[in-house]
Design a protein around this motif. Structure first.
Motif, short mmCIF file in Angstrom:
data_model
loop_
_atom_site.label_atom_id
_atom_site.label_comp_id
_atom_site.label_asym_id
_atom_site.label_seq_id
_atom_site.Cartn_x
_atom_site.Cartn_y
_atom_site.Cartn_z
N ALA A 26 0.92 -1.16 0.22
CA ALA A 26 -0.12 0.01 0.03
C ALA A 26 0.78 1.21 -0.03
O ALA A 26 0.80 1.94 -0.53
CB ALA A 26 -0.65 -0.01 1.17
N SER A 27 1.92 1.38 0.95
CA SER A 27 2.40 2.63 0.96
C SER A 27 3.97 2.63 0.23
O SER A 27 5.13 2.30 0.84
CB SER A 27 2.72 3.00 2.31
OG SER A 27 3.44 1.80 3.03
N GLY A 28 3.98 2.96 -0.91
CA GLY A 28 5.05 3.12 -1.73
C GLY A 28 5.51 4.49 -1.81
O GLY A 28 4.87 5.57 -0.85
N TRP A 29 6.20 5.05 -2.68
CA TRP A 29 6.76 6.36 -2.51
C TRP A 29 5.84 7.38 -3.04
O TRP A 29 5.76 8.61 -2.24
CB TRP A 29 8.08 6.73 -3.48
CG TRP A 29 7.74 6.59 -4.92
CD1 TRP A 29 7.47 5.34 -5.90
CD2 TRP A 29 7.16 7.57 -5.58
NE1 TRP A 29 7.14 5.70 -7.03
CE2 TRP A 29 6.88 7.09 -7.16
CE3 TRP A 29 7.26 9.02 -5.72
CZ2 TRP A 29 6.64 7.95 -8.32
CZ3 TRP A 29 6.74 9.85 -6.80
CH2 TRP A 29 6.47 9.26 -8.14
N ARG A 30 4.77 6.99 -3.60
CA ARG A 30 3.72 7.96 -4.09
C ARG A 30 2.88 8.50 -2.64
O ARG A 30 2.68 9.81 -2.56
CB ARG A 30 2.81 7.40 -5.18
CG ARG A 30 3.29 7.49 -6.51
CD ARG A 30 2.03 7.39 -7.58
NE ARG A 30 2.46 7.27 -8.66
CZ ARG A 30 3.22 6.37 -9.22
NH1 ARG A 30 3.36 5.06 -8.72
NH2 ARG A 30 3.73 6.21 -10.59
N LEU A 31 2.40 7.56 -1.99
CA LEU A 31 1.85 7.72 -0.79
C LEU A 31 2.76 8.37 0.27
O LEU A 31 2.29 9.64 0.93
CB LEU A 31 1.27 6.55 -0.07
CG LEU A 31 0.45 6.52 1.17
CD1 LEU A 31 -0.82 7.74 1.13
CD2 LEU A 31 -0.16 5.26 1.56
N GLU A 56 14.74 1.71 -5.35
CA GLU A 56 13.88 2.89 -6.29
C GLU A 56 12.84 3.53 -5.62
O GLU A 56 12.68 4.70 -5.89
CB GLU A 56 13.20 1.76 -7.21
CG GLU A 56 12.49 2.22 -8.43
CD GLU A 56 12.03 1.59 -9.21
OE1 GLU A 56 12.13 0.17 -9.23
OE2 GLU A 56 10.74 1.96 -9.77
N HIS A 57 12.23 3.04 -4.72
CA HIS A 57 11.20 3.96 -4.06
C HIS A 57 11.76 5.03 -3.06
O HIS A 57 11.30 6.17 -3.05
CB HIS A 57 10.41 2.77 -2.95
CG HIS A 57 9.29 2.31 -3.83
ND1 HIS A 57 7.80 2.67 -3.73
CD2 HIS A 57 9.38 1.19 -4.62
CE1 HIS A 57 7.20 1.82 -4.67
NE2 HIS A 57 7.91 1.09 -5.28
N ILE A 58 12.87 4.88 -2.49
CA ILE A 58 13.67 5.70 -1.61
C ILE A 58 14.01 6.88 -2.61
O ILE A 58 13.81 8.14 -2.11
CB ILE A 58 14.83 5.07 -0.81
CG1 ILE A 58 14.24 4.15 0.37
CG2 ILE A 58 15.62 6.41 -0.27
CD1 ILE A 58 15.36 3.47 0.98
#
Ligand code: FMN
Length: 315
Positions: A26-31, A56-58
Protein backbone atom coordinates in the motif's frame (compact mmCIF):
# COMPACT_ATOMS: atom_id res chain seq x y z
CA UNK A 1 6.89 28.16 11.00
CA UNK A 2 5.11 25.08 12.33
CA UNK A 3 1.48 25.76 13.33
CA UNK A 4 1.69 23.16 16.11
CA UNK A 5 4.56 21.75 18.07
CA UNK A 6 5.09 18.83 20.43
CA UNK A 7 7.72 16.12 21.04
CA UNK A 8 6.68 14.17 17.95
CA UNK A 9 6.55 17.11 15.50
CA UNK A 10 9.99 18.12 16.83
CA UNK A 11 11.41 14.60 16.64
CA UNK A 12 10.49 14.24 12.96
CA UNK A 13 10.51 17.95 11.93
CA UNK A 14 6.92 17.76 10.68
CA UNK A 15 3.91 20.07 10.95
CA UNK A 16 1.26 17.70 12.34
CA UNK A 17 1.80 14.69 14.64
CA UNK A 18 0.21 12.38 12.07
CA UNK A 19 2.16 9.38 10.76
CA UNK A 20 1.06 7.40 7.72
CA UNK A 21 1.82 3.79 8.58
CA UNK A 22 4.25 1.70 6.57
CA UNK A 23 2.06 -0.93 4.92
CA UNK A 24 2.82 -3.88 2.66
CA UNK A 25 1.41 -3.43 -0.85
CA UNK A 26 0.00 0.00 0.00
CA UNK A 27 2.64 2.54 0.96
CA UNK A 28 5.21 3.17 -1.73
CA UNK A 29 6.93 6.46 -2.60
CA UNK A 30 3.74 8.06 -4.01
CA UNK A 31 1.82 7.80 -0.75
CA UNK A 32 4.79 8.51 1.53
CA UNK A 33 5.82 11.65 -0.38
CA UNK A 34 2.23 12.93 -0.61
CA UNK A 35 1.80 12.61 3.16
CA UNK A 36 5.16 14.24 3.92
CA UNK A 37 4.43 17.08 1.48
CA UNK A 38 1.13 17.64 3.33
CA UNK A 39 2.91 18.09 6.68
CA UNK A 40 2.59 14.59 8.16
CA UNK A 41 5.20 11.84 8.20
CA UNK A 42 5.06 9.46 5.24
CA UNK A 43 6.56 5.98 5.56
CA UNK A 44 7.56 3.61 2.78
CA UNK A 45 6.49 0.06 3.69
CA UNK A 46 9.53 -2.08 2.87
CA UNK A 47 7.95 -5.37 4.00
CA UNK A 48 6.69 -6.18 0.50
CA UNK A 49 9.77 -4.91 -1.37
CA UNK A 50 12.90 -6.64 -2.64
CA UNK A 51 16.00 -4.56 -1.82
CA UNK A 52 16.28 -3.11 -5.35
CA UNK A 53 12.58 -2.10 -5.24
CA UNK A 54 13.11 -0.42 -1.87
CA UNK A 55 16.05 1.51 -3.30
CA UNK A 56 13.92 2.70 -6.23
CA UNK A 57 11.14 3.85 -3.88
CA UNK A 58 13.57 5.76 -1.64
CA UNK A 59 15.18 7.51 -4.62
CA UNK A 60 11.75 8.45 -6.07
CA UNK A 61 10.49 9.62 -2.68
CA UNK A 62 13.52 11.89 -2.30
CA UNK A 63 12.82 13.52 -5.64
CA UNK A 64 9.09 13.90 -4.84
CA UNK A 65 9.52 15.61 -1.46
CA UNK A 66 12.06 17.75 0.31
CA UNK A 67 10.31 17.01 3.62
CA UNK A 68 11.38 14.22 6.00
CA UNK A 69 10.05 10.74 5.31
CA UNK A 70 10.85 7.31 6.72
CA UNK A 71 10.90 3.60 5.99
CA UNK A 72 9.04 0.90 7.92
CA UNK A 73 11.17 -2.21 8.35
CA UNK A 74 9.53 -5.40 9.63
CA UNK A 75 12.50 -6.99 11.42
CA UNK A 76 11.57 -10.51 10.35
CA UNK A 77 12.22 -9.60 6.71
CA UNK A 78 14.54 -12.29 5.30
CA UNK A 79 16.92 -9.87 3.56
CA UNK A 80 17.00 -7.40 6.45
CA UNK A 81 20.77 -6.67 6.22
CA UNK A 82 20.40 -5.37 2.66
CA UNK A 83 17.37 -3.25 3.56
CA UNK A 84 19.23 -1.67 6.48
CA UNK A 85 22.32 -1.02 4.32
CA UNK A 86 20.22 0.72 1.63
CA UNK A 87 18.53 2.89 4.27
CA UNK A 88 21.92 3.89 5.72
CA UNK A 89 23.52 4.51 2.29
CA UNK A 90 20.53 6.59 1.17
CA UNK A 91 20.62 8.61 4.42
CA UNK A 92 16.94 8.00 5.19
CA UNK A 93 16.42 10.06 8.38
CA UNK A 94 13.71 7.97 10.10
CA UNK A 95 13.07 4.22 10.48
CA UNK A 96 10.03 2.55 12.04
CA UNK A 97 10.83 -1.06 12.96
CA UNK A 98 8.22 -3.71 13.75
CA UNK A 99 7.76 -7.45 14.27
CA UNK A 100 11.04 -8.34 15.92
CA UNK A 101 13.59 -7.53 18.61
CA UNK A 102 14.52 -3.80 18.65
CA UNK A 103 17.89 -4.59 20.31
CA UNK A 104 19.39 -6.01 17.12
CA UNK A 105 19.20 -3.05 14.72
CA UNK A 106 18.42 0.05 16.80
CA UNK A 107 22.08 0.65 17.86
CA UNK A 108 23.27 0.24 14.25
CA UNK A 109 20.72 2.74 12.93
CA UNK A 110 21.36 5.18 15.78
CA UNK A 111 25.11 5.08 15.05
CA UNK A 112 24.24 6.52 11.65
CA UNK A 113 22.15 9.32 13.15
CA UNK A 114 18.81 7.73 12.20
CA UNK A 115 15.73 8.35 14.36
CA UNK A 116 14.31 4.95 15.34
CA UNK A 117 10.74 4.16 16.37
CA UNK A 118 9.57 0.64 17.23
CA UNK A 119 6.02 -0.71 17.01
CA UNK A 120 4.82 -2.58 20.12
CA UNK A 121 1.59 -4.10 21.43
CA UNK A 122 2.37 -4.22 25.18
CA UNK A 123 4.05 -2.15 27.92
CA UNK A 124 6.66 -4.90 28.32
CA UNK A 125 7.80 -4.53 24.71
CA UNK A 126 7.60 -0.72 24.99
CA UNK A 127 10.14 -0.87 27.81
CA UNK A 128 12.37 -3.15 25.72
CA UNK A 129 12.23 -0.65 22.88
CA UNK A 130 13.13 2.19 25.22
CA UNK A 131 16.04 0.18 26.67
CA UNK A 132 17.23 -0.56 23.12
CA UNK A 133 17.57 3.20 22.54
CA UNK A 134 14.46 3.87 20.42
CA UNK A 135 13.38 7.52 20.19
CA UNK A 136 9.65 6.72 20.40
CA UNK A 137 7.25 3.80 20.25
CA UNK A 138 4.08 3.14 18.30
CA UNK A 139 1.52 1.56 20.65
CA UNK A 140 -0.62 -0.48 18.28
CA UNK A 141 -3.92 -1.77 19.63
CA UNK A 142 -6.05 -4.80 18.75
CA UNK A 143 -8.27 -2.81 16.36
CA UNK A 144 -5.39 -2.27 13.95
CA UNK A 145 -5.16 -3.58 10.43
CA UNK A 146 -2.31 -5.91 9.52
CA UNK A 147 -0.25 -7.98 11.93
CA UNK A 148 -1.29 -7.66 15.46
CA UNK A 149 -0.18 -8.42 19.04
CA UNK A 150 -1.21 -11.72 20.61
CA UNK A 151 -2.37 -9.98 23.79
CA UNK A 152 -5.43 -8.43 22.10
CA UNK A 153 -5.08 -5.20 24.10
CA UNK A 154 -7.22 -2.45 22.62
CA UNK A 155 -5.85 1.00 21.82
CA UNK A 156 -7.88 2.66 24.58
CA UNK A 157 -6.24 0.39 27.18
CA UNK A 158 -2.80 0.07 25.61
CA UNK A 159 -2.02 3.77 25.10
CA UNK A 160 -2.34 4.93 28.74
CA UNK A 161 -0.59 1.75 29.94
CA UNK A 162 2.37 2.34 27.64
CA UNK A 163 2.46 6.06 28.48
CA UNK A 164 2.79 5.10 32.16
CA UNK A 165 5.54 2.60 31.39
CA UNK A 166 7.95 4.66 29.28
CA UNK A 167 9.34 8.18 29.14
CA UNK A 168 9.88 8.32 25.36
CA UNK A 169 6.96 9.69 23.29
CA UNK A 170 4.13 7.31 22.42
CA UNK A 171 2.38 7.29 19.03
CA UNK A 172 -1.08 5.68 19.15
CA UNK A 173 -2.14 3.30 16.37
CA UNK A 174 -5.10 1.07 15.77
CA UNK A 175 -8.59 2.41 15.21
CA UNK A 176 -7.62 6.02 14.52
CA UNK A 177 -8.97 7.50 11.28
CA UNK A 178 -10.46 10.87 12.23
CA UNK A 179 -9.46 14.07 14.04
CA UNK A 180 -11.80 13.31 16.93
CA UNK A 181 -10.20 9.87 17.37
CA UNK A 182 -6.80 11.54 17.18
CA UNK A 183 -7.76 13.92 19.98
CA UNK A 184 -9.04 10.97 22.06
CA UNK A 185 -5.70 9.18 21.62
CA UNK A 186 -3.83 12.30 22.67
CA UNK A 187 -6.06 12.78 25.71
CA UNK A 188 -5.01 9.22 26.67
CA UNK A 189 -1.39 10.39 26.62
CA UNK A 190 -0.23 9.81 23.05
CA UNK A 191 1.96 12.49 21.45
CA UNK A 192 0.98 11.52 17.92
CA UNK A 193 -1.01 9.01 15.90
CA UNK A 194 -0.20 6.47 13.20
CA UNK A 195 -2.93 5.71 10.68
CA UNK A 196 -2.94 2.70 8.37
CA UNK A 197 -6.44 1.83 7.18
CA UNK A 198 -7.45 5.42 6.40
CA UNK A 199 -4.45 5.76 4.06
CA UNK A 200 -5.22 2.50 2.27
CA UNK A 201 -8.30 4.41 1.09
CA UNK A 202 -6.17 7.13 -0.49
CA UNK A 203 -5.63 7.88 -4.17
CA UNK A 204 -1.86 7.47 -3.79
CA UNK A 205 -1.91 4.08 -2.04
CA UNK A 206 -0.58 1.36 -4.33
CA UNK A 207 -3.32 -1.04 -3.17
CA UNK A 208 -5.66 -2.40 -5.88
CA UNK A 209 -8.74 -0.28 -6.57
CA UNK A 210 -11.02 -3.25 -5.75
CA UNK A 211 -9.38 -3.57 -2.33
CA UNK A 212 -9.80 0.17 -1.70
CA UNK A 213 -13.49 -0.14 -2.59
CA UNK A 214 -13.85 -3.12 -0.23
CA UNK A 215 -12.35 -0.98 2.53
CA UNK A 216 -14.79 1.91 2.07
CA UNK A 217 -17.73 -0.49 1.84
CA UNK A 218 -16.77 -2.44 4.99
CA UNK A 219 -19.10 -2.24 7.97
CA UNK A 220 -18.73 -3.08 11.67
CA UNK A 221 -17.82 -6.73 12.18
CA UNK A 222 -16.42 -7.22 8.68
CA UNK A 223 -12.84 -7.74 9.99
CA UNK A 224 -11.49 -10.26 12.46
CA UNK A 225 -8.15 -11.37 13.86
CA UNK A 226 -7.00 -14.51 12.08
CA UNK A 227 -4.09 -16.96 12.10
CA UNK A 228 -3.38 -16.57 15.80
CA UNK A 229 -1.42 -19.84 15.72
CA UNK A 230 0.96 -18.59 13.03
CA UNK A 231 1.12 -14.82 13.16
CA UNK A 232 -2.03 -12.93 14.13
CA UNK A 233 -3.36 -10.64 11.41
CA UNK A 234 -6.62 -8.68 11.11
CA UNK A 235 -8.40 -9.48 7.86
CA UNK A 236 -11.59 -8.82 5.96
CA UNK A 237 -13.82 -11.89 6.25
CA UNK A 238 -13.59 -13.13 2.66
CA UNK A 239 -13.41 -16.65 1.19
CA UNK A 240 -9.74 -17.02 2.13
CA UNK A 241 -10.44 -15.87 5.70
CA UNK A 242 -13.23 -18.47 6.06
CA UNK A 243 -10.97 -21.24 4.72
CA UNK A 244 -8.36 -20.42 7.38
CA UNK A 245 -11.07 -20.14 10.02
CA UNK A 246 -12.45 -23.57 9.10
CA UNK A 247 -8.99 -25.14 9.17
CA UNK A 248 -8.32 -23.64 12.61
CA UNK A 249 -11.65 -24.87 13.93
CA UNK A 250 -10.88 -28.39 12.73
CA UNK A 251 -7.57 -28.19 14.63
CA UNK A 252 -5.32 -28.07 11.55
CA UNK A 253 -1.64 -28.34 12.39
CA UNK A 254 0.70 -25.38 12.01
CA UNK A 255 2.17 -27.06 8.90
CA UNK A 256 -1.31 -27.47 7.35
CA UNK A 257 -2.03 -23.80 7.99
CA UNK A 258 1.27 -22.78 6.40
CA UNK A 259 0.34 -24.93 3.37
CA UNK A 260 -3.10 -23.35 3.13
CA UNK A 261 -1.64 -19.88 3.42
CA UNK A 262 0.79 -20.65 0.61
CA UNK A 263 2.89 -17.89 -0.90
CA UNK A 264 1.89 -14.44 -2.05
CA UNK A 265 -1.62 -14.28 -0.54
CA UNK A 266 -1.20 -10.69 0.63
CA UNK A 267 0.00 -9.55 -2.80
CA UNK A 268 -2.84 -11.46 -4.46
CA UNK A 269 -5.49 -9.76 -2.35
CA UNK A 270 -4.28 -6.25 -1.69
CA UNK A 271 -2.16 -5.56 -4.79
CA UNK A 272 -3.73 -7.74 -7.48
CA UNK A 273 -7.32 -7.33 -6.25
CA UNK A 274 -8.30 -11.00 -5.88
CA UNK A 275 -11.00 -10.42 -3.28
CA UNK A 276 -11.78 -14.13 -2.81
CA UNK A 277 -8.44 -15.90 -2.67
CA UNK A 278 -6.23 -13.09 -1.40
CA UNK A 279 -5.41 -11.87 2.09
CA UNK A 280 -7.09 -8.49 2.76
CA UNK A 281 -5.46 -6.78 5.75
CA UNK A 282 -7.44 -3.90 7.21
CA UNK A 283 -8.45 -2.47 10.59
CA UNK A 284 -11.80 -2.32 12.39
CA UNK A 285 -11.88 1.39 11.64
CA UNK A 286 -12.61 0.59 7.98
CA UNK A 287 -16.25 0.59 9.18
CA UNK A 288 -16.16 4.40 9.36
CA UNK A 289 -14.00 5.14 6.31
CA UNK A 290 -16.33 6.12 3.50
CA UNK A 291 -14.25 7.80 0.80
CA UNK A 292 -11.13 7.29 -1.26
CA UNK A 293 -9.36 10.66 -1.08
CA UNK A 294 -6.03 12.28 -1.92
CA UNK A 295 -3.59 11.88 1.01
CA UNK A 296 -3.25 15.66 1.45
CA UNK A 297 -7.03 15.99 1.80
CA UNK A 298 -7.01 13.24 4.45
CA UNK A 299 -4.30 15.02 6.48
CA UNK A 300 -6.09 18.36 6.18
CA UNK A 301 -9.48 16.89 7.14
CA UNK A 302 -8.07 15.08 10.19
CA UNK A 303 -6.20 18.16 11.34
CA UNK A 304 -9.20 20.50 10.95
CA UNK A 305 -11.43 18.02 12.79
CA UNK A 306 -8.79 17.65 15.53
CA UNK A 307 -8.65 21.45 16.01
CA UNK A 308 -12.42 21.87 16.18
CA UNK A 309 -12.77 18.88 18.55
CA UNK A 310 -10.04 20.44 20.70
CA UNK A 311 -12.06 23.68 20.91
CA UNK A 312 -15.30 21.83 21.64
CA UNK A 313 -14.44 18.33 22.88
CA UNK A 314 -17.88 17.42 24.24
CA UNK A 315 -20.79 16.96 21.91
C1 FMN B 1 -2.82 -3.12 4.51
C2 FMN B 1 -1.96 -3.01 5.74
C3 FMN B 1 -0.64 -3.41 5.69
C4 FMN B 1 0.19 -3.26 6.82
N1 FMN B 1 1.51 -3.59 6.73
C5 FMN B 1 2.34 -3.31 7.77
C6 FMN B 1 3.75 -3.49 7.64
O1 FMN B 1 4.27 -3.89 6.60
N2 FMN B 1 4.52 -3.18 8.72
C7 FMN B 1 4.00 -2.72 9.90
O2 FMN B 1 4.74 -2.43 10.85
N3 FMN B 1 2.66 -2.55 10.05
C8 FMN B 1 1.84 -2.81 9.02
N4 FMN B 1 0.49 -2.57 9.13
C9 FMN B 1 -0.01 -1.96 10.38
C10 FMN B 1 0.08 -0.43 10.26
O3 FMN B 1 1.42 -0.05 10.26
C11 FMN B 1 -0.66 0.35 11.36
O4 FMN B 1 0.00 0.24 12.59
C12 FMN B 1 -2.11 -0.02 11.51
O5 FMN B 1 -2.74 -0.07 10.25
C13 FMN B 1 -2.83 0.99 12.38
O6 FMN B 1 -4.16 0.65 12.57
P1 FMN B 1 -5.37 1.17 11.64
O7 FMN B 1 -5.36 0.26 10.46
O8 FMN B 1 -6.55 0.98 12.50
O9 FMN B 1 -5.09 2.59 11.29
C14 FMN B 1 -0.35 -2.74 8.03
C15 FMN B 1 -1.70 -2.35 8.05
C16 FMN B 1 -2.51 -2.47 6.94
C17 FMN B 1 -3.94 -2.00 7.01
Amino acid sequence: MHPFSNRITKLFSIDYPIVQAGMVWASGWRLASAVSNAGGLGLIGSGSMHPEVLLEHIVKCKSATKKPFGVNVPLLYPDIERHIQIIIDQKVPIVFTSAGNPKTWTPVLKQHGITVVHVISSSKFALKAQEAGCDAVVAEGFEAGGHNGREETTTIVLVPAVCNAVTIPVIAAGGVATGRQMLAAMVLGATGVQLGSRFVASLEASSHQKFKETVINATEGDTMLSMKQLTPVRLIKNKFFHAIQQAEQSCASKEDLIDLLGKGRAKKGMFEGDLDEGELEIGQVSAIIKKIQPAAEIINEIWQEFLSALKQPLQ
